[in-house]
Scaffold this motif. Structure first.
Motif, PDB file in Angstrom:
ATOM      1  N   THR A  43       0.833  -1.191   0.000  1.00  0.00           N
ATOM      2  CA  THR A  43       0.000   0.000   0.000  1.00  0.00           C
ATOM      3  C   THR A  43       0.874   1.250   0.000  1.00  0.00           C
ATOM      4  N   VAL A  57       6.045   2.375   8.906  1.00  0.00           N
ATOM      5  CA  VAL A  57       4.734   1.921   8.440  1.00  0.00           C
ATOM      6  C   VAL A  57       4.361   0.593   9.086  1.00  0.00           C
ATOM      7  N   TYR A 102      -3.147  16.115  15.199  1.00  0.00           N
ATOM      8  CA  TYR A 102      -3.262  14.939  14.332  1.00  0.00           C
ATOM      9  C   TYR A 102      -2.277  13.866  14.796  1.00  0.00           C
ATOM     10  N   PRO A 153      -1.344  13.139   5.326  1.00  0.00           N
ATOM     11  CA  PRO A 153      -0.226  12.243   5.035  1.00  0.00           C
ATOM     12  C   PRO A 153      -0.102  11.172   6.119  1.00  0.00           C
ATOM     13  N   ASP A 154       0.473  10.045   5.747  1.00  0.00           N
ATOM     14  CA  ASP A 154       0.753   9.000   6.727  1.00  0.00           C
ATOM     15  C   ASP A 154       1.989   9.352   7.545  1.00  0.00           C
ATOM     16  N   ILE A 155       2.939  10.012   6.881  1.00  0.00           N
ATOM     17  CA  ILE A 155       4.220  10.339   7.512  1.00  0.00           C
ATOM     18  C   ILE A 155       4.535  11.808   7.289  1.00  0.00           C
ATOM     19  N   ALA A 183       2.151   4.843   0.854  1.00  0.00           N
ATOM     20  CA  ALA A 183       2.070   5.712   2.017  1.00  0.00           C
ATOM     21  C   ALA A 183       2.384   7.132   1.573  1.00  0.00           C
ATOM     22  N   GLY A 209      -2.335  10.816  14.621  1.00  0.00           N
ATOM     23  CA  GLY A 209      -2.205   9.669  13.730  1.00  0.00           C
ATOM     24  C   GLY A 209      -1.112   9.822  12.687  1.00  0.00           C
ATOM     25  N   ILE A 210      -0.637  11.037  12.468  1.00  0.00           N
ATOM     26  CA  ILE A 210       0.459  11.267  11.516  1.00  0.00           C
ATOM     27  C   ILE A 210       1.774  10.905  12.200  1.00  0.00           C
ATOM     28  N   LYS A 211       2.513   9.997  11.609  1.00  0.00           N
ATOM     29  CA  LYS A 211       3.787   9.557  12.194  1.00  0.00           C
ATOM     30  C   LYS A 211       4.893  10.532  11.806  1.00  0.00           C
ATOM     31  N   TYR A 269       5.954   4.656  -1.768  1.00  0.00           N
ATOM     32  CA  TYR A 269       5.855   5.942  -1.074  1.00  0.00           C
ATOM     33  C   TYR A 269       5.718   7.064  -2.094  1.00  0.00           C
TER      34      TYR A 269
END
Length: 220
Positions: free
Chosen positions: A4, A124, A78, A53-55, A6, A80-82, A31
């Motif tokens: 998937t 991830v 946020y 964004p995920d990261i 990211a 949840g954003i790493k 990515y």
């Protein structure tokens, strides 16, 4: 391999470095850079709640809103954003401050492309990435700290023995040496460690150290 894609937001005021990272990302099929920002203020302005964004790959030293402030804002707004820190700073103060602000990884700008890819993959898959360099510096820094004068409060789920174990984890002692210090077997210490991993929802010794710092088991 990750299947998937990211999404990554890259926050850095050095344009040449951003361009270089953009070229590197073109070779990483899993990515994609969603957008780039010059600083924390620009990054926050560009964030869209429906397309987060995920990261967040971010520098520390930036104008207007630096990496510390940006990480703290993300932690509150946020979570949840790493956050993956990409910095020239390898000093213990910078590393510990970013970890307290909930950065999930910390790498240096002289990192090689393969290690950079491993850092992204680990973030991830596991939710964190700490290299041996960063882990060593973090534990070394904590080992120099004084124990708190006040009794531990608000940690009702931990007993006195677990707190003693956590204090020793925040040193440069090996688990074997901790077992000897506590007059316990290595197997018992492994049990303490694994039980705390589950109880505190952490996955590594660094996670235990960060918990100890955030809950004033050791003082920064």
């Amino acid at each position: 391999m990750l299947k998937t894609n990211a999404g990554v937001a890259y926050v850095d005021d050095h344009i040449l470095l951003r361009n270089g990272l953009a070229n590197l990302f073109r070779g990483l099929e899993t990515y994609a850079i969603l957008f780039e920002a010059n600083n924390g203020k620009d990054f926050i302005k560009q964030l869209q709640p429906r397309y987060l964004p995920d990261i967040a790959l971010q520098d520390i030293n930036m104008p207007e809103r630096d990496g510390y402030e940006t990480a703290l804002w993300l932690k509150r707004s946020y979570p949840g954003i790493k956050i993956l820190v990409l910095s020239m700073y390898d000093n213990e103060h910078s590393i510990m401050r970013m970890m307290k602000n909930c950065a999930k990884g910390y790498i240096l700008k002289d990192i090689d492309p393969m290690q950079f890819r491993r850092a992204l993959d680990s973030l991830v898959r596991k939710g964190f990435y700490y290299s041996e360099l960063i882990t060593g510096k973090l534990i070394h820094a904590v080992s120099q700290l004084d124990e708190p004068d006040e009794p531990i409060k608000n940690i009702v789920s931990l007993n006195a023995r677990e707190i003693d174990f956590l204090k020793l984890v925040c040193s440069e002692m090996t688990y074997k040496e901790i077992a000897e210090k506590m007059f316990l077997s290595a197997r018992t210490i492994d049990g303490y460690r694994d039980a705390l991993f589950e109880k505190l929802n952490v996955k590594s010794r660094v996670g235990l150290v960060l918990f100890a710092i955030k809950n004033n088991i050791v003082n920064v």
